[in-house]
Motif scaffolding. Structure first.
Motif, PDB file in Angstrom:
ATOM      1  N   VAL A 427     138.777  45.205   1.916  1.00 43.38           N
ATOM      2  CA  VAL A 427     139.107  46.591   1.577  1.00 43.38           C
ATOM      3  C   VAL A 427     137.849  47.459   1.743  1.00 43.38           C
ATOM      4  O   VAL A 427     136.890  47.302   0.980  1.00 43.38           O
ATOM      5  CB  VAL A 427     139.630  46.703   0.134  1.00 43.38           C
ATOM      6  CG1 VAL A 427     140.058  48.140  -0.158  1.00 43.38           C
ATOM      7  CG2 VAL A 427     140.787  45.736  -0.082  1.00 43.38           C
ATOM      8  N   PRO A 428     137.837  48.368   2.694  1.00 38.93           N
ATOM      9  CA  PRO A 428     136.668  49.233   2.882  1.00 38.93           C
ATOM     10  C   PRO A 428     136.688  50.428   1.923  1.00 38.93           C
ATOM     11  O   PRO A 428     137.693  50.712   1.262  1.00 38.93           O
ATOM     12  CB  PRO A 428     136.808  49.689   4.332  1.00 38.93           C
ATOM     13  CG  PRO A 428     138.280  49.683   4.589  1.00 38.93           C
ATOM     14  CD  PRO A 428     138.841  48.559   3.760  1.00 38.93           C
ATOM     15  N   PHE A 429     135.553  51.126   1.866  1.00 32.57           N
ATOM     16  CA  PHE A 429     135.404  52.409   1.161  1.00 32.57           C
ATOM     17  C   PHE A 429     135.693  52.298  -0.339  1.00 32.57           C
ATOM     18  O   PHE A 429     136.224  53.225  -0.933  1.00 32.57           O
ATOM     19  CB  PHE A 429     136.275  53.489   1.803  1.00 32.57           C
ATOM     20  CG  PHE A 429     136.183  53.538   3.286  1.00 32.57           C
ATOM     21  CD1 PHE A 429     134.957  53.625   3.908  1.00 32.57           C
ATOM     22  CD2 PHE A 429     137.321  53.475   4.081  1.00 32.57           C
ATOM     23  CE1 PHE A 429     134.862  53.655   5.289  1.00 32.57           C
ATOM     24  CE2 PHE A 429     137.239  53.505   5.453  1.00 32.57           C
ATOM     25  CZ  PHE A 429     135.998  53.602   6.067  1.00 32.57           C
ATOM     26  N   VAL A 430     135.358  51.161  -0.920  1.00 32.94           N
ATOM     27  CA  VAL A 430     135.458  50.983  -2.366  1.00 32.94           C
ATOM     28  C   VAL A 430     134.087  51.291  -2.966  1.00 32.94           C
ATOM     29  O   VAL A 430     133.056  50.840  -2.463  1.00 32.94           O
ATOM     30  CB  VAL A 430     135.887  49.553  -2.731  1.00 32.94           C
ATOM     31  CG1 VAL A 430     135.873  49.346  -4.243  1.00 32.94           C
ATOM     32  CG2 VAL A 430     137.271  49.265  -2.158  1.00 32.94           C
ATOM     33  N   ASN A 431     134.071  52.056  -4.043  1.00 30.95           N
ATOM     34  CA  ASN A 431     132.820  52.348  -4.735  1.00 30.95           C
ATOM     35  C   ASN A 431     132.450  51.161  -5.612  1.00 30.95           C
ATOM     36  O   ASN A 431     133.196  50.775  -6.504  1.00 30.95           O
ATOM     37  CB  ASN A 431     132.970  53.616  -5.584  1.00 30.95           C
ATOM     38  CG  ASN A 431     131.665  54.018  -6.236  1.00 30.95           C
ATOM     39  OD1 ASN A 431     131.128  53.287  -7.062  1.00 30.95           O
ATOM     40  ND2 ASN A 431     131.157  55.170  -5.878  1.00 30.95           N
ATOM     41  N   VAL A 432     131.271  50.578  -5.302  1.00 29.32           N
ATOM     42  CA  VAL A 432     130.790  49.437  -6.074  1.00 29.32           C
ATOM     43  C   VAL A 432     129.506  49.854  -6.780  1.00 29.32           C
ATOM     44  O   VAL A 432     128.562  50.332  -6.150  1.00 29.32           O
ATOM     45  CB  VAL A 432     130.534  48.213  -5.177  1.00 29.32           C
ATOM     46  CG1 VAL A 432     130.046  47.034  -6.017  1.00 29.32           C
ATOM     47  CG2 VAL A 432     131.798  47.836  -4.418  1.00 29.32           C
ATOM     48  N   LEU A 454     129.257  52.388  -1.222  1.00 26.24           N
ATOM     49  CA  LEU A 454     130.629  52.142  -0.772  1.00 26.24           C
ATOM     50  C   LEU A 454     130.668  50.918   0.118  1.00 26.24           C
ATOM     51  O   LEU A 454     129.718  50.642   0.873  1.00 26.24           O
ATOM     52  CB  LEU A 454     131.163  53.351   0.004  1.00 26.24           C
ATOM     53  CG  LEU A 454     131.389  54.653  -0.753  1.00 26.24           C
ATOM     54  CD1 LEU A 454     131.837  55.744   0.217  1.00 26.24           C
ATOM     55  CD2 LEU A 454     132.416  54.480  -1.858  1.00 26.24           C
ATOM     56  N   THR A 455     131.773  50.178   0.050  1.00 24.50           N
ATOM     57  CA  THR A 455     131.941  49.087   0.995  1.00 24.50           C
ATOM     58  C   THR A 455     132.098  49.654   2.400  1.00 24.50           C
ATOM     59  O   THR A 455     132.645  50.739   2.599  1.00 24.50           O
ATOM     60  CB  THR A 455     133.173  48.229   0.651  1.00 24.50           C
ATOM     61  OG1 THR A 455     134.330  49.074   0.591  1.00 24.50           O
ATOM     62  CG2 THR A 455     132.996  47.526  -0.677  1.00 24.50           C
ATOM     63  N   ASP A 456     131.579  48.923   3.383  1.00 26.39           N
ATOM     64  CA  ASP A 456     131.655  49.384   4.765  1.00 26.39           C
ATOM     65  C   ASP A 456     133.028  49.084   5.351  1.00 26.39           C
ATOM     66  O   ASP A 456     133.953  48.677   4.641  1.00 26.39           O
ATOM     67  CB  ASP A 456     130.529  48.763   5.595  1.00 26.39           C
ATOM     68  CG  ASP A 456     130.586  47.233   5.589  1.00 26.39           C
ATOM     69  OD1 ASP A 456     131.664  46.663   5.304  1.00 26.39           O
ATOM     70  OD2 ASP A 456     129.545  46.608   5.876  1.00 26.39           O
ATOM     71  N   LEU A 527     151.248  54.176   3.964  1.00 29.81           N
ATOM     72  CA  LEU A 527     149.882  54.156   4.499  1.00 29.81           C
ATOM     73  C   LEU A 527     148.921  54.615   3.408  1.00 29.81           C
ATOM     74  O   LEU A 527     149.071  55.704   2.856  1.00 29.81           O
ATOM     75  CB  LEU A 527     149.770  55.074   5.719  1.00 29.81           C
ATOM     76  CG  LEU A 527     148.413  55.096   6.424  1.00 29.81           C
ATOM     77  CD1 LEU A 527     148.162  53.767   7.134  1.00 29.81           C
ATOM     78  CD2 LEU A 527     148.364  56.241   7.435  1.00 29.81           C
ATOM     79  N   GLU A 528     147.908  53.754   3.109  1.00 31.20           N
ATOM     80  CA  GLU A 528     146.931  54.087   2.077  1.00 31.20           C
ATOM     81  C   GLU A 528     145.994  55.180   2.593  1.00 31.20           C
ATOM     82  O   GLU A 528     145.551  55.150   3.744  1.00 31.20           O
ATOM     83  CB  GLU A 528     146.126  52.846   1.703  1.00 31.20           C
ATOM     84  CG  GLU A 528     145.690  52.805   0.253  1.00 31.20           C
ATOM     85  CD  GLU A 528     144.544  53.758  -0.046  1.00 31.20           C
ATOM     86  OE1 GLU A 528     144.528  54.345  -1.130  1.00 31.20           O
ATOM     87  OE2 GLU A 528     143.669  53.905   0.821  1.00 31.20           O
ATOM     88  N   LEU A 529     145.696  56.144   1.735  1.00 32.11           N
ATOM     89  CA  LEU A 529     144.957  57.335   2.164  1.00 32.11           C
ATOM     90  C   LEU A 529     143.564  57.019   2.685  1.00 32.11           C
ATOM     91  O   LEU A 529     143.150  57.521   3.728  1.00 32.11           O
ATOM     92  CB  LEU A 529     144.845  58.331   1.004  1.00 32.11           C
ATOM     93  CG  LEU A 529     146.044  59.240   0.740  1.00 32.11           C
ATOM     94  CD1 LEU A 529     145.754  60.148  -0.429  1.00 32.11           C
ATOM     95  CD2 LEU A 529     146.366  60.063   1.977  1.00 32.11           C
ATOM     96  N   GLU A 530     142.792  56.203   1.983  1.00 28.63           N
ATOM     97  CA  GLU A 530     141.390  56.003   2.327  1.00 28.63           C
ATOM     98  C   GLU A 530     141.166  54.834   3.268  1.00 28.63           C
ATOM     99  O   GLU A 530     140.441  54.955   4.252  1.00 28.63           O
ATOM    100  CB  GLU A 530     140.549  55.792   1.056  1.00 28.63           C
ATOM    101  CG  GLU A 530     140.303  57.070   0.263  1.00 28.63           C
ATOM    102  CD  GLU A 530     139.302  56.849  -0.856  1.00 28.63           C
ATOM    103  OE1 GLU A 530     138.950  55.679  -1.122  1.00 28.63           O
ATOM    104  OE2 GLU A 530     138.878  57.840  -1.468  1.00 28.63           O
ATOM    105  N   VAL A 531     141.765  53.700   2.969  1.00 29.72           N
ATOM    106  CA  VAL A 531     141.447  52.492   3.725  1.00 29.72           C
ATOM    107  C   VAL A 531     142.389  52.254   4.888  1.00 29.72           C
ATOM    108  O   VAL A 531     142.142  51.383   5.723  1.00 29.72           O
ATOM    109  CB  VAL A 531     141.425  51.253   2.802  1.00 29.72           C
ATOM    110  CG1 VAL A 531     140.464  51.462   1.659  1.00 29.72           C
ATOM    111  CG2 VAL A 531     142.813  50.931   2.268  1.00 29.72           C
TER     112      VAL A 531
END
Length: 719
Positions: A427-432, A454-456, A527-531
């Motif tokens: 899952v990309p674009f997760v704030n860690v 953010l995850t790449d 469709l998920e907005l970010e990923v």
């Protein structure tokens, strides 16, 4: 008869002239064509000098001169000459860039004077000229050792004197004066310069102290100034007590001074942690020489003073014999790296000089992970701190300039966010965000650091240079919502790897038509907005579909046979299980199309066709009321075509958006203005107008005739 002959000869002469003129014109035309066929190498450009640098047109032998100009021959060879009888010297040649010349050269070794500077076009043998003055240059140079080595008292010094751009004769005589460090004490000597060529170059070498000047000496410590004929040229040299201006630990300090024969003196060397004193006696030549003392191991970087004073006061020197030297240390380039070999910035180093028992504080690596420090010969302990925590302790022996690599006990962390149902899906674009509480070794205080990223695109977040053997709290967020929190203890290795699961939740969707009836077989896409996570399935007979989607926000679209029935205006939030109904009012719409003529009368038996995106979806005929009824169709943007007499060519085409249910009372009206329904038959509007016009004309004529006859009848009655 003679008259005829004369006329004949004249005509023959005229004919000959015409022939010659024709031949001349033919030759001229041939030459013109030939000249156009060949490529000429010469353009109409003047050979000229446009600039000379320096602009003063003056210089000394060896100075750089730049000449720009043009030559006549495109891409041709050029030459630059200096000329003045008897000299004719080539200083530069080359190839022009198109017609441009841009050449640099040095002033040739020639006598002083005004020279003609020539730019020559070699192919065209054309010259452009200007002028340049070669000036006389006076040069004086003292032979000195390379720093930090230096001359000592009693040394002999070689002095070189040169003249360039001089005259060819008579010989030059140089007055060389050496000013000592003592006030108003100077020694002079004249020397004749010699030339081995006729190019204006003169040379001489002389040694100081001058052999013919008995009192000349190098017995003072300080700076000596050498001059050539007062102000023509000058140089300096330094006479010291030591043979070097710099020393390192354990190096021997060689000391030399000149006093009276057998004179007793005291040698003193002082500096931080250093105080050395010894009585010495000059030899029979008055030379004081000592090489017994070396720089001690505990000497610190800094300046030290050497002084010699006479005990018996036989020799009194002004200035006195005092000189400084330095212990400079070596430049050490330090690179701080983590366990993965990456450079680390903001590492604080405490470097303890064991021999001197001093510590270099607060040496901090810069943003590139490097820092320079001056250290002397000896054993050193390097202690590295990162955020106040000790991350390295290394012993290093310094003996020369060099580099030291400090590997800090710092690790990297790689966090990968994976799908709960399929760990191969990331899952990309997760704030860690990671945080760590720790105690600083440097001062015992508690501290904390927090890093976020953010995850790449591959679903990975990387954190660099973290403290090992410490618990880190790892928080994963999407849309500001915490979906995972993990405690992880870092291991002291190059990379720590951890997978964090992104949860999935059921998304229940029910699809209904405009009358709340379930729709079977529709395609539901989310469709998920970010990923960009994508899910799709078909509704069952009850209009239901269930999709297991990762935590997030979704756009939902409903299709039937690839026709978009509905979509979300706002994204659906799926932070937990969610159920949503969609009403597709475009599905199974009754459509009524009424076809009317020019006057709005219904046209029966018209073929009405419905198209979507150019593809026919249905057709029907209008009834006596002019209405074509389509019972169950999918609305949206449709094209309505009406065919009457020609089944290939529609009489009317209308594109409209159908978004609600229709009925007989409110049909979609399509007007065919070309026709009029007359007695159940379609009549062309123009023909109908002609019939009406004819009928109107007949009626009008009949009325006129009736009126005329009535008037005629009335007239007869009256008479």
């Amino acid at each position: 008869m003679s008259h005829i002959t004369h006329n004949f000869e004249a005509m023959e002469s005229i004919g000959l002239k015409k022939k010659m003129a024709i031949i001349a014109l033919t030759v001229l035309l041939t030459l013109t064509i030939f000249s156009q066929m060949i490529s000429l190498r010469v353009n109409a450009v003047d050979v000229k000098i446009t600039s000379i640098s320096p602009t003063t047109k003056r210089g000394k032998v060896g100075d750089t001169v730049r000449v720009t100009g043009t030559i006549n021959t495109t891409g041709g060879q050029y030459e630059i000459w200096f000329e003045k009888k008897p000299w004719h010297v080539l200083v530069k040649n080359g190839t022009a860039s198109e017609n441009n010349v841009n050449a640099s050269f040095t002033v040739p070794a020639l006598p002083s004077g005004n020279y003609t500077l020539i730019l020559k076009d070699v192919a065209a043998n054309i010259n452009a000229t200007s002028w340049f003055i070669i000036e006389t240059n006076y040069i004086l140079k003292v032979s000195k050792p390379e720093y930090p080595k230096q001359l000592q008292q009693g040394a002999k010094v070689n002095i070189s004197i040169s003249i360039t751009g001089g005259k060819t004769e008579p010989p030059y005589t140089a007055n060389i004066t050496v000013k000592t460090p003592a006030a108003d004490e100077a020694y002079s000597m004249c020397v004749s310069l010699k030339n081995t060529t006729n190019t204006g170059i003169w040379n001489a070498t002389i040694t100081y102290p001058f052999a013919d000047v008995p009192k000349a000496h190098t017995n003072y410590t300080g700076m000596y100034t050498v001059s050539f004929n007062g102000t023509l040229a000058s140089d300096t040299f330094f006479i010291g007590l030591t043979d070097s201006a710099e020393y390192h630990r354990r190096q021997t300090v060689d000391i030399k001074a000149v006093y009276a024969p057998y004179e007793n003196v005291t040698l003193i060397i002082v500096g931080e942690k250093v105080h050395y004193s010894k009585n010495l006696t000059a030899n029979s030549e008055g030379i004081i020489h000592s090489n017994e003392w070396s720089i001690p191991e505990n000497a610190t970087i800094g300046s030290y003073r050497v002084s010699i004073t006479s005990i018996s006061n036989i020799t009194r020197k002004t200035p006195s014999d005092v000189q400084n030297f330095t212990v400079p240390g070596f430049k050490i380039e330090i690179c701080t790296r983590n366990l993965a070999g990456e450079t680390v910035s903001d590492v604080t180093l405490k470097i303890h000089d064991i021999w001197a028992n001093i510590t270099h504080e607060d040496v901090v690596s810069n943003k590139t992970g490097f820092v320079s420090v001056m250290l002397e010969v000896g054993d050193h302990n390097f202690t590295a701190y990162y955020k106040g925590v000790r991350v390295n302790q290394t012993a290093v022996y310094i003996e020369h300039e060099g580099a030291v690599n400090i590997t800090c006990r710092l690790t990297n962390l790689r966090v990968t966010i994976v799908n709960a149902r399929d760990k191969a899906v990331t899952v990309p674009f997760v704030n860690v965000t990671i945080s760590c509480n720790f105690t600083r070794d440097i001062d015992g205080k508690n501290d904390r650091y927090v890093n976020s990223t953010l995850t790449d695109i591959k679903g990975t977040a990387k954190f660099h240079s973290l403290l090992p053997d410490a618990n880190h709290t790892i928080v994963a967020l999407r849309y500001g919502k915490n979906f995972n929190q993990t405690i992880y203890r870092m291991e002291p290795r190059d990379w720590n790897d951890i997978d964090i699961t992104c949860p999935t939740y059921p998304l229940h969707i029910k699809v209904l038509d405009g009358e709340s009836n379930p729709i079977n077989g529709t395609t539901v896409e989310v469709l998920e907005l970010e990923v960009g996570a994508y899910y799709s399935n078909y509704t069952d007979s009850n209009g239901n579909v269930a999709l297991n989607c990762i935590f997030g926000k979704y756009i939902v679209k409903i299709y039937f046979n690839r026709i978009l029935l509905n979509e979300t205006k706002e994204p659906i939030i799926l932070f937990s299980e969610n159920s949503t109904s969609f009403y597709c009012i475009l599905y199974n719409l009754p459509i009524y199309v009424k076809v009317v003529d020019y006057f709005g009368q219904p046209i029966p038996k018209a073929n009405v066709t419905l198209e979507r995106n150019g593809a026919k979806i249905n057709s029907n005929l209008t009834g006596t009321d002019g209405i074509a009824y389509f019972r169950r169709e999918i609305g949206g943007t449709l094209t309505i075509k009406v065919y009457l007499t020609n089944s290939e060519l529609p009489e009317a085409t209308v594109t409209t958006y159908i978004g609600k249910r229709g009925d007989y009372s409110n049909p979609i009206a399509v007007k065919i203005g070309k026709y009029v329904v007359l007695a159940g038959l379609l009549v062309d509007t123009s023909q109908f107008a002609m019939i009406i016009l004819i009928l109107a004309t007949v009626v009008l004529i009949a009325i006129i005739e009736i009126v005329r006859r009535k008037r005629l009848k009335l007239g007869k009655t009256s008479s």
